[in-house]
Each structure stands twice: as structure tokens, then as C-alpha cells.
Motif scaffolding. Structure first.
Motif, PDB file in Angstrom:
ATOM      1  N   VAL A   1       0.840  -1.200   0.000  1.00  0.00           N
ATOM      2  CA  VAL A   1       0.000   0.000   0.000  1.00  0.00           C
ATOM      3  C   VAL A   1       0.879   1.256   0.000  1.00  0.00           C
ATOM      4  N   ASN A   2       0.273   2.368  -0.389  1.00  0.00           N
ATOM      5  CA  ASN A   2       1.000   3.622  -0.489  1.00  0.00           C
ATOM      6  C   ASN A   2       1.659   4.035   0.812  1.00  0.00           C
ATOM      7  N   GLY A   3       2.840   4.581   0.685  1.00  0.00           N
ATOM      8  CA  GLY A   3       3.508   5.171   1.834  1.00  0.00           C
ATOM      9  C   GLY A   3       4.319   4.200   2.663  1.00  0.00           C
ATOM     10  N   THR A   4       4.309   2.918   2.289  1.00  0.00           N
ATOM     11  CA  THR A   4       5.040   1.940   3.097  1.00  0.00           C
ATOM     12  C   THR A   4       6.545   2.001   2.827  1.00  0.00           C
ATOM     13  N   GLY A   5       6.919   2.552   1.671  1.00  0.00           N
ATOM     14  CA  GLY A   5       8.347   2.646   1.359  1.00  0.00           C
ATOM     15  C   GLY A   5       8.747   1.833   0.132  1.00  0.00           C
ATOM     16  N   LYS A   6       7.795   1.536  -0.721  1.00  0.00           N
ATOM     17  CA  LYS A   6       8.092   0.752  -1.936  1.00  0.00           C
ATOM     18  C   LYS A   6       9.147   1.428  -2.802  1.00  0.00           C
TER      19      LYS A   6
ATOM     20  N   THR B   1      11.206   3.865  -2.228  1.00  0.00           N
ATOM     21  CA  THR B   1      12.494   4.012  -1.546  1.00  0.00           C
ATOM     22  C   THR B   1      13.252   2.683  -1.528  1.00  0.00           C
TER      23      THR B   1
ATOM     24  N   LYS C   1      16.868   1.666  -3.042  1.00  0.00           N
ATOM     25  CA  LYS C   1      17.929   1.036  -2.247  1.00  0.00           C
ATOM     26  C   LYS C   1      18.419  -0.254  -2.918  1.00  0.00           C
TER      27      LYS C   1
ATOM     28  N   ARG D   1      -0.215   7.528 -10.248  1.00  0.00           N
ATOM     29  CA  ARG D   1       0.083   8.918  -9.910  1.00  0.00           C
ATOM     30  C   ARG D   1       1.308   9.374 -10.695  1.00  0.00           C
TER      31      ARG D   1
ATOM     32  N   GLN E   1       9.146  10.404  -9.231  1.00  0.00           N
ATOM     33  CA  GLN E   1       9.997  10.054  -8.080  1.00  0.00           C
ATOM     34  C   GLN E   1      10.957   8.917  -8.464  1.00  0.00           C
TER      35      GLN E   1
ATOM     36  N   THR F   1       9.811  -2.096   6.494  1.00  0.00           N
ATOM     37  CA  THR F   1      10.516  -0.810   6.507  1.00  0.00           C
ATOM     38  C   THR F   1      10.275  -0.052   7.816  1.00  0.00           C
ATOM     39  N   LYS F   2      11.050   0.999   7.974  1.00  0.00           N
ATOM     40  CA  LYS F   2      10.895   1.977   9.064  1.00  0.00           C
ATOM     41  C   LYS F   2      11.105   1.369  10.452  1.00  0.00           C
TER      42      LYS F   2
ATOM     43  N   ASP G   1      13.660   1.760  12.002  1.00  0.00           N
ATOM     44  CA  ASP G   1      14.515   2.715  12.706  1.00  0.00           C
ATOM     45  C   ASP G   1      13.683   3.728  13.480  1.00  0.00           C
TER      46      ASP G   1
ATOM     47  N   GLY H   1      14.160  -2.298   6.265  1.00  0.00           N
ATOM     48  CA  GLY H   1      14.535  -0.908   6.020  1.00  0.00           C
ATOM     49  C   GLY H   1      14.784  -0.228   7.347  1.00  0.00           C
ATOM     50  N   VAL H   2      15.961   0.373   7.476  1.00  0.00           N
ATOM     51  CA  VAL H   2      16.327   0.983   8.760  1.00  0.00           C
ATOM     52  C   VAL H   2      16.700   2.449   8.611  1.00  0.00           C
TER      53      VAL H   2
ATOM     54  N   GLU I   1      16.210   6.252   5.789  1.00  0.00           N
ATOM     55  CA  GLU I   1      15.833   6.782   4.487  1.00  0.00           C
ATOM     56  C   GLU I   1      16.991   6.795   3.490  1.00  0.00           C
TER      57      GLU I   1
HETATM   58  N1  LIG Z   1      12.656   6.156   8.591  1.00  0.00           N
HETATM   59  C1  LIG Z   1      12.431   5.469   7.470  1.00  0.00           C
HETATM   60  N2  LIG Z   1      11.707   6.008   6.475  1.00  0.00           N
HETATM   61  C2  LIG Z   1      11.498   5.301   5.346  1.00  0.00           C
HETATM   62  C3  LIG Z   1      12.001   3.979   5.197  1.00  0.00           C
HETATM   63  N3  LIG Z   1      11.610   3.537   3.982  1.00  0.00           N
HETATM   64  C4  LIG Z   1      10.890   4.539   3.408  1.00  0.00           C
HETATM   65  N4  LIG Z   1      10.816   5.613   4.225  1.00  0.00           N
HETATM   66  C5  LIG Z   1      10.109   6.892   4.003  1.00  0.00           C
HETATM   67  O1  LIG Z   1       8.710   6.641   3.850  1.00  0.00           O
HETATM   68  C6  LIG Z   1       8.124   7.596   2.988  1.00  0.00           C
HETATM   69  C7  LIG Z   1       7.315   6.895   1.896  1.00  0.00           C
HETATM   70  O2  LIG Z   1       8.203   6.168   1.069  1.00  0.00           O
HETATM   71  P1  LIG Z   1       7.889   5.794  -0.450  1.00  0.00           P
HETATM   72  O3  LIG Z   1       9.039   4.967  -0.908  1.00  0.00           O
HETATM   73  O4  LIG Z   1       7.557   6.983  -1.245  1.00  0.00           O
HETATM   74  O5  LIG Z   1       6.592   4.889  -0.261  1.00  0.00           O
HETATM   75  P2  LIG Z   1       5.639   4.219  -1.359  1.00  0.00           P
HETATM   76  O6  LIG Z   1       4.413   5.069  -1.426  1.00  0.00           O
HETATM   77  O7  LIG Z   1       5.332   2.855  -0.843  1.00  0.00           O
HETATM   78  O8  LIG Z   1       6.393   4.168  -2.639  1.00  0.00           O
HETATM   79  C8  LIG Z   1       9.269   8.435   2.451  1.00  0.00           C
HETATM   80  O9  LIG Z   1       9.344   9.643   3.180  1.00  0.00           O
HETATM   81  C9  LIG Z   1      10.508   7.582   2.723  1.00  0.00           C
HETATM   82  O10 LIG Z   1      11.680   8.343   2.881  1.00  0.00           O
HETATM   83  C10 LIG Z   1      12.765   3.412   6.293  1.00  0.00           C
HETATM   84  O11 LIG Z   1      13.238   2.255   6.278  1.00  0.00           O
HETATM   85  N5  LIG Z   1      12.944   4.207   7.392  1.00  0.00           N
END
Ligand SMILES: Nc1nc2c(ncn2[C@@H]2O[C@H](COP(=O)(O)OP(=O)(O)O)[C@@H](O)[C@H]2O)c(=O)[nH]1
Ligand SMILES: [Mg+2]
Length: 291
Positions: free
Chosen positions: A98-103, A105, A109, A130, A136, A243-244, A246, A269-270, A272
Motif C-alpha cells: 500500500v502507499n507510503g510503506t516505502g516501496k 524508496t 535502495k 500517480r 519520483q 521498513t521503518k 529505525d 529498512g532501517v 531513508e
Molecule cells: N525512517 C524510514 N523512512 C522510510 C524507510 N523507507 C521509506 N521511508 C520513508 O517513507 C516515505 C514513503 O516512502 P515511499 O518509498 O515513497 O513509499 P511508497 O508510497 O510505498 O512508494 C518516504 O518519506 C521515505 O523516505 C525506512 O526504512 N525508514
């Protein structure tokens, strides 16, 4: 990096206390509050109680040691290494979630990791929902010096993946890492779209994606379990990226996914930064949870 995840659990199990009934009751509550599912919390505590009954643990510190090894055991039960080579290139990673999970990013990586190894990566903008998502990913591809394939916003993501596989072959890329949308008008659309992507991959490569990785945000707690169930049913995941870890995550979700979904956690994921992606190490993670 992984500090404080299980803070409440380790606080409870620090000091000279005895392994009493009250301690176990409190431990079960604190595990649940740390995102371990109720079922898995009960299971863990039941085993600890048995160990106490059999005289194998007497103190809070002892409980802590047994808990750590139980967690390591759960986490190592369903491991599988990340596919890093394919029988016939390109190696293909499909990233879902889902959106915002860190896909996106995590894709960057992973792309950075392959490029560092001198293996040319192609990033495919399969999140056509989008325009910003396409931009991005393109920015990341430029920064990493990776190849990039995209269509117009609103285009067919399966067609993007089809082109990406063709482009990877033509340009000699070893790996394609494909982004996908995290939200459509309806959930059914999203799952149908993923099914179509999977069929295109099967047809073009003669095999499923080498990795279909669900990206989940550790700070969303038990929600991640529902996401794992839905995406697994839709496309058959090969693993999970958490992810996240950290941030403010409590960490128990990692145990919940491993035990409830029986899916291997492959990466964590630990942070950004591009280097903030680690291979999942069950014993190391258990020791980080319960130091
Ligand atoms: N602290 C932290 N932030 C992360 C990590 N992975 C992604 N993010 C942040 O989560 C936000 C959403 O990431 P994004 O890759 O755009 O998510 P997507 O919508 O799934 O593609 C961004 O601000 C990233 O920098 C992580 O492992 N740790
Ligand atoms: Mg994205």
C-alpha cells in the motif's frame, strides 16, 4: 539502528524479579502492545510458563533469554534467501504494497545495491496511478545511473512491465525492479492489476517474478498482517520487506508476519538513506528485540 523496538518487553524482563504468574500475565499484555498478535503472544507466554513449571527458568532474566531464543526460532523457521541470480536474465523483482510503506524508496535502495555490485539495474514505473510516483522513480534512476522505463500516467502497468523486460534484454540489464501502485479506485482493481502483471511476467520470462516482495511499514502494527494476507492471496508473495524499523516501530509485527503468514522476511529498512537496507538476520533481529 534497531534500538528500543521491544522497549516495554525488555524493561519488564530486566532486574532481579522472579518468573511469577503476574510477570507472565503482564508479559502477554506487553507483547500484544508491541504488535505481536494475540495468538502468538499467548503461544510464546504458554511456552515460557511451561519452561517455568519444568524449572528451566526462575527469574525475569531467565525468561528474557528463553524468549529471545523462542523468537529467533520463529523467525528462522520460514527464511529463504533473496533471489540474486536468475536462470535467464533479467532477474525480476516485483514490489507491491500500500502507499507510503516505502516501496519506491526500497526499489531505489535495491537498485543502488545492484549498481554498487556492478550489475546494471532497470527501474520500471509500474505505479502509473500517480504522475508523482513516476517522477519520483525517474529521479532515483538518474541518481543511481540505472535504466528507467515508464509510460504515461494512467497507463497499463502490465504494459510497462512488458516493455521493461524487453528494454532490459536490449540494454543488457541484469535486473528489473518494478514499482506497482498501492491504491486504485477499488481494492479489487488493484488485485486484478497485480494478477495481470503476474501473467505478463510469466509469459515473458517463462517463470514467475524471481521475487514478489510485499513492502510493509513496521509502524502500522497489526494492519500489516491484513495487507500480507490480501497481497499474498492476489499474487503469491515470495517474501516481505519490513521498513521503518529505525523509527517508532515496536517490532513485534515482524514476529507476527513470520508466524501467522509463514512468509519469509527478506529485507529490513532501517532509514531513508540508500545504504539503510539490510538482509534479514533472524538471530540478529531476535537479539535486537530482546538484547
Ligand atoms: N525512517 C524510514 N523512512 C522510510 C524507510 N523507507 C521509506 N521511508 C520513508 O517513507 C516515505 C514513503 O516512502 P515511499 O518509498 O515513497 O513509499 P511508497 O508510497 O510505498 O512508494 C518516504 O518519506 C521515505 O523516505 C525506512 O526504512 N525508514
Ligand atoms: Mg511509491
Amino acid at each position: 539502528m534497531l534500538r528500543n523496538l521491544f522497549r516495554r518487553v525488555t524493561d519488564l524482563l530486566s532486574g532481579p524479579g522472579e518468573a511469577t504468574d503476574e510477570l507472565f500475565e503482564e508479559l502477554e499484555e506487553v507483547l500484544i502492545a508491541s504488535d505481536v498478535s494475540a495468538r502468538v503472544s499467548a503461544l510464546l507466554v504458554e511456552r515460557l510458563r511451561a519452561a517455568a513449571r519444568e524449572g528451566r527458568v526462575r527469574t525475569a532474566e531467565g525468561v528474557r533469554d528463553v524468549l529471545r531464543s523462542q523468537i529467533a526460532e520463529i523467525l528462522s523457521r520460514h527464511t529463504a534467501p533473496l533471489a540474486v541470480s536468475s536462470p535467464a536474465p533479467p532477474l525480476l523483482y516485483l514490489m507491491v504494497g500500500v502507499n507510503g510503506t516505502g516501496k519506491t524508496t526500497t526499489i531505489a535502495k535495491l537498485g543502488a545495491r545492484f549498481q554498487r555490485e556492478g550489475r546494471k539495474a532497470l527501474l520500471a514505473a509500474g505505479d502509473t496511478f500517480r504522475a508523482a510516483a513516476i517522477e519520483q522513480l525517474e529521479l532515483w534512476a538518474e541518481r543511481l545511473g540505472a535504466e528507467f522505463v515508464a509510460h504515461q500516467p494512467g497507463g497499463d502497468p502490465a504494459a510497462v512491465i512488458f516493455d521493461a523486460i524487453g528494454a532490459a534484454r536490449a540494454r543488457g540489464c541484469e535486473v528489473v525492479i518494478a514499482d506497482t501502485a498501492g491504491r486504485l479506485h477499488t481494492k479489487r482493481n488493484l488485485m486484478e492489476e497485480l494478477g495481470k502483471i503476474a501473467r505478463v511476467v510469466q509469459r515473458e520470462l517463462g517463470r514467475p517474478a524471481d521475487e514478489s516482495l510485499l513492502v510493509v511499514d513496521a509502524t502500522t502494527g497489526q494492519n500489516a498482517l491484513t495487507q500480507a494476507q490480501q497481497f499474498h492471496a492476489a499474487i503469491g508473495l515470495t517474501g516481505v520487506v519490513v521498513t521503518k524499523l529505525d523509527g517508532t516501530a515496536k517490532g513485534g509485527m515482524v514476529i507476527t508476519i513470520a508466524e501467522e503468514e509463514r512468509l519469509p522476511i527478506k529485507l529490513i529498512g532501517v532509514g531513508e538513506g540508500m545504504e539503510d537496507l539490510e538482509d534479514f538476520d533472524p538471530a540478529g533481529f531476535a537479539a535486537a528485540l530482546v538484547p
